[in-house]
Design a protein around this motif. Structure first.
Motif, PDB file in Angstrom:
ATOM      1  N   GLN A   1       0.947  -1.084   0.158  1.00 49.76           N
ATOM      2  CA  GLN A   1      -0.239  -0.195  -0.082  1.00 49.76           C
ATOM      3  C   GLN A   1       0.936   0.661  -0.192  1.00 49.76           C
ATOM      4  OE1 GLN A   1      -2.183  -1.392   3.482  1.00 49.76           O
ATOM      5  NE2 GLN A   1      -4.307  -2.059   1.369  1.00 49.76           N
ATOM      6  N   LYS A   2       1.907   1.415  -0.532  1.00 49.49           N
ATOM      7  CA  LYS A   2       2.691   2.289  -1.293  1.00 49.49           C
ATOM      8  C   LYS A   2       3.945   2.465  -0.335  1.00 49.49           C
ATOM      9  CE  LYS A   2      -0.622   4.757  -3.946  1.00 49.49           C
ATOM     10  NZ  LYS A   2      -1.864   6.183  -4.079  1.00 49.49           N
ATOM     11  N   LYS A   3       3.863   1.977   0.707  1.00 46.46           N
ATOM     12  CA  LYS A   3       4.299   1.987   1.890  1.00 46.46           C
ATOM     13  C   LYS A   3       6.028   1.263   2.107  1.00 46.46           C
ATOM     14  CE  LYS A   3       1.495   1.462   5.815  1.00 46.46           C
ATOM     15  NZ  LYS A   3       0.463   1.036   5.942  1.00 46.46           N
ATOM     16  N   GLY A   4       6.007   0.391   0.863  1.00 43.15           N
ATOM     17  CA  GLY A   4       7.903  -0.345   0.682  1.00 43.15           C
ATOM     18  C   GLY A   4       8.060  -1.120   1.798  1.00 43.15           C
ATOM     19  N   VAL A   5       9.105  -1.588   1.493  1.00 43.80           N
ATOM     20  CA  VAL A   5       9.436  -2.439   2.816  1.00 43.80           C
ATOM     21  C   VAL A   5      10.976  -2.258   3.233  1.00 43.80           C
ATOM     22  CG1 VAL A   5       9.512  -4.792   0.894  1.00 43.80           C
ATOM     23  CG2 VAL A   5      11.298  -2.824   0.747  1.00 43.80           C
ATOM     24  N   ASN A   6      11.137  -2.576   4.617  1.00 46.72           N
ATOM     25  CA  ASN A   6      12.422  -2.258   5.876  1.00 46.72           C
ATOM     26  C   ASN A   6      13.587  -2.124   5.106  1.00 46.72           C
ATOM     27  OD1 ASN A   6       9.381  -3.025   7.447  1.00 46.72           O
ATOM     28  ND2 ASN A   6       9.705  -0.693   7.408  1.00 46.72           N
ATOM     29  N   VAL A   7      13.535  -3.109   4.416  1.00 42.46           N
ATOM     30  CA  VAL A   7      15.096  -4.060   4.754  1.00 42.46           C
ATOM     31  C   VAL A   7      15.203  -4.711   3.564  1.00 42.46           C
ATOM     32  CG1 VAL A   7      16.778  -5.526   5.778  1.00 42.46           C
ATOM     33  CG2 VAL A   7      15.535  -4.350   6.826  1.00 42.46           C
ATOM     34  N   ILE A   8      16.206  -3.821   2.893  1.00 38.91           N
ATOM     35  CA  ILE A   8      16.565  -4.906   1.342  1.00 38.91           C
ATOM     36  C   ILE A   8      17.957  -5.466   1.429  1.00 38.91           C
ATOM     37  CG2 ILE A   8      16.860  -4.637  -1.457  1.00 38.91           C
ATOM     38  CD1 ILE A   8      14.995  -2.446  -1.147  1.00 38.91           C
ATOM     39  N   LEU A   9      17.817  -6.912   1.110  1.00 35.63           N
ATOM     40  CA  LEU A   9      19.360  -7.691   0.828  1.00 35.63           C
ATOM     41  C   LEU A   9      19.684  -7.403  -0.895  1.00 35.63           C
ATOM     42  CD1 LEU A   9      21.481  -8.733   2.280  1.00 35.63           C
ATOM     43  CD2 LEU A   9      20.434 -11.006   2.288  1.00 35.63           C
ATOM     44  N   ASP A  10      20.826  -7.177  -0.906  1.00 33.03           N
ATOM     45  CA  ASP A  10      20.639  -7.032  -2.755  1.00 33.03           C
ATOM     46  C   ASP A  10      22.258  -7.138  -3.208  1.00 33.03           C
ATOM     47  OD1 ASP A  10      19.642  -6.456  -5.691  1.00 33.03           O
ATOM     48  OD2 ASP A  10      20.700  -3.517  -5.453  1.00 33.03           O
ATOM     49  N   MET A  11      21.949  -8.810  -3.969  1.00 33.54           N
ATOM     50  CA  MET A  11      22.844  -8.762  -4.931  1.00 33.54           C
ATOM     51  C   MET A  11      22.541  -8.366  -6.486  1.00 33.54           C
ATOM     52  SD  MET A  11      22.543 -12.847  -4.959  1.00 33.54           S
ATOM     53  CE  MET A  11      21.063 -12.843  -3.392  1.00 33.54           C
ATOM     54  N   VAL A  12      21.965  -7.752  -6.876  1.00 32.83           N
ATOM     55  CA  VAL A  12      22.109  -7.452  -8.341  1.00 32.83           C
ATOM     56  C   VAL A  12      22.742  -6.394  -8.910  1.00 32.83           C
ATOM     57  CG1 VAL A  12      20.895  -7.321 -10.409  1.00 32.83           C
ATOM     58  CG2 VAL A  12      20.081  -9.059  -8.498  1.00 32.83           C
ATOM     59  N   GLY A  13      22.645  -4.937  -8.156  1.00 34.42           N
ATOM     60  CA  GLY A  13      22.564  -4.001  -8.259  1.00 34.42           C
ATOM     61  C   GLY A  13      21.918  -3.264  -9.578  1.00 34.42           C
ATOM     62  N   GLY A  14      22.735  -2.455 -10.282  1.00 31.89           N
ATOM     63  CA  GLY A  14      22.612  -2.227 -11.988  1.00 31.89           C
ATOM     64  C   GLY A  14      21.298  -1.503 -12.211  1.00 31.89           C
TER      65      GLY A  14
ATOM     66  N   LEU B   1      15.590   1.216  -4.020  1.00 37.46           N
ATOM     67  CA  LEU B   1      15.464   2.256  -3.622  1.00 37.46           C
ATOM     68  C   LEU B   1      13.761   3.084  -3.808  1.00 37.46           C
ATOM     69  CD1 LEU B   1      18.747   4.062  -4.346  1.00 37.46           C
ATOM     70  CD2 LEU B   1      17.648   3.496  -2.040  1.00 37.46           C
ATOM     71  N   ARG B   2      13.179   2.537  -4.608  1.00 38.99           N
ATOM     72  CA  ARG B   2      11.636   3.449  -4.746  1.00 38.99           C
ATOM     73  C   ARG B   2      10.890   2.706  -4.026  1.00 38.99           C
ATOM     74  NH1 ARG B   2       8.837   2.107  -9.422  1.00 38.99           N
ATOM     75  NH2 ARG B   2      10.794   1.490 -10.834  1.00 38.99           N
ATOM     76  N   SER B   3      11.286   0.673  -4.127  1.00 39.41           N
ATOM     77  CA  SER B   3      10.808   0.239  -2.655  1.00 39.41           C
ATOM     78  C   SER B   3      10.809   0.441  -1.617  1.00 39.41           C
ATOM     79  CB  SER B   3      10.741  -1.071  -3.410  1.00 39.41           C
ATOM     80  OG  SER B   3      10.304  -1.836  -4.858  1.00 39.41           O
ATOM     81  N   LEU B   4      11.900   0.971  -1.078  1.00 39.35           N
ATOM     82  CA  LEU B   4      12.450   0.630   0.100  1.00 39.35           C
ATOM     83  C   LEU B   4      11.732   1.979   1.117  1.00 39.35           C
ATOM     84  CD1 LEU B   4      14.447  -0.400   1.655  1.00 39.35           C
ATOM     85  CD2 LEU B   4      15.893   1.644   1.188  1.00 39.35           C
ATOM     86  N   ALA B   5      11.144   1.421   2.534  1.00 43.93           N
ATOM     87  CA  ALA B   5      10.128   1.978   2.909  1.00 43.93           C
ATOM     88  C   ALA B   5      10.795   3.667   3.783  1.00 43.93           C
ATOM     89  CB  ALA B   5       9.632   1.353   4.201  1.00 43.93           C
TER      90      ALA B   5
END
Ligand code: NAP
Length: 338
Positions: free
Chosen positions: A216-229, A236-240
């Motif tokens: 509901q437009k809030k995004g997630v609290n933590v992102i663990l990313d191995m992809v980058g690019g 960043l758009r998906s981060l709360a």
């Protein structure tokens, strides 16, 4: 009664590389047993894990840190055959799994005693060898650094990787809602079966839009990313608000053009780390946390290493080819002991 000292040969079989390059630069070689220090143990290796950082090392893109073994292999299980002079906590004959500074693709491997852990009860030696690299990495980045808490939401990319499956299970076990991305529907079904709440096939779904809608437009609290690019802007758009974003690899590259103003307005944090380069004391502290917080979960079968395929050490070229194909779901392992 005293346990007789095991006979340790002068020479061992290990995987060497002629030069940096494709999998077939690797070959079986015979050479000396590794030297070890006062705070180390020498392990007779039964199984070793293959990890994507090994592929990067073999390709010439991830040099071992100073002082580390040039032999690949970041995790093993086996039996301790010698303890260093300053090691009180282990004895020859103890079965352990260990995070190694390198040197795991070999019959004998030296590791700091503080980076060894007992085989979790109920796990085989094969399964235990698949624990250290993934569980140390996920634990330190997701829980120590990004402070994922129960009730929060968590996104990990590469859900079917060794890292991804560990992250999904640990985040669920500690009470988070888990989002993940994968490259095909079979991987999606497996990630769901192991506990992921929302799984997106990045080849057919625009995961950032889906996350935006589900949260509901809030995004997630933590992102663990191995992809980058191209994922960086979408992450960043998906981060709360007050979200934490951690890089552990850049499979798609490290460059992006980003408007950072939302980061300031949303009080977000970006961080990252590599496990191998951390000081020994930090790795020892992670081992202590894992023993206390995660070993009970492994022993209760609430989380588990997912083993996809096991190769003989001499089949190392095939093992790396499989990893580079990305056809696997979970860990690729090596049987080192005959
Ligand atoms: N920083 C650290 O301390 C640390 C420690 C250990 C591992 N790592 C990193 O964590 C990642 C996972 O490691 P692992 O050993 O678990 O790897 P792995 O089992 O080989 O899994 C990697 C998966 O990533 C997915 N992927 C997504 N985008 C990709 C792309 N652009 N190129 C290639 N693969 C892509 C692939 O599956 P699909 O594309 O099908 O989804 C692939 O199967 C690696 O990048 C590794 O270097 C970092």
């Amino acid at each position: 009664m005293t346990t007789p000292s095991p006979v340790i040969p002068d020479q061992m079989r290990y995987v060497s590389t002629t030069t940096a390059g494709a999998p077939d630069v690797m070959q079986m070689t015979t050479g000396p047993i590794p030297a070890f220090g006062n705070n180390d143990v020498l392990i007779k290796v039964e199984f070793a894990g293959v990890n994507r950082p090994d592929v990067a090392q073999r390709s010439g893109n991830y040099a071992p840190p100073p002082g580390a073994s040039p032999i690949m292999g970041l995790e093993v299980s086996g039996t301790i055959v010698v303890v260093g002079a300053a090691v009180p906590q282990w004895r020859a004959g103890d079965a352990v799994c260990a995070l190694t500074p390198g040197g795991g693709y070999a019959e004998y491997c030296a590791a700091p005693a503080a980076h060894c852990l007992p085989i979790p009860q109920g796990l085989s030696m094969l399964e235990a060898a698949g624990v250290p690299e993934n569980f140390f990495t996920v634990w330190v980045n997701t829980f120590d650094t990004c402070k994922l808490k129960a009730g929060e939401s968590f996104l990990v990319h590469g859900g079917s990787s060794g890292i991804g499956l560990t992250a999904i299970q640990l985040a669920k076990a500690f009470g988070a809602t888990v989002f993940t991305t994968v490259g095909n529907d079979e991987k999606a079904a497996f990630c769901k079966s192991i506990g992921a709440d929302h799984v997106f096939n990045y080849k057919t779904q625009e995961w950032a839009n889906e996350i935006f809608a589900i949260t509901q437009k809030k995004g997630v609290n933590v992102i663990l990313d191995m992809v980058g690019g191209s994922y960086i802007e979408r992450n960043l758009r998906s981060l709360a608000l007050e979200g934490r974003y951690c890089f552990i690899a850049f499979l798609e590259g490290g460059k992006a053009e980003i408007d950072f103003r939302p980061l300031m307005m949303k009080r977000q944090t970006i961080t990252g780390s590599t496990l191998r380069a951390r000081p020994d004391a930090q790795k020892a502290a992670i081992a202590v946390s894992l023993k206390e917080k995660v070993w009970p979960l492994l022993e209760a079968k609430k989380v588990k290493p997912v083993i996809f395929k096991t190769f003989a050490l001499a089949e190392i070229v095939e093992a790396h080819k499989l990893m580079e194909s990305s056809a696997h779901i979970g860990k690729i392992m090596l049987k080192v002991a005959p």
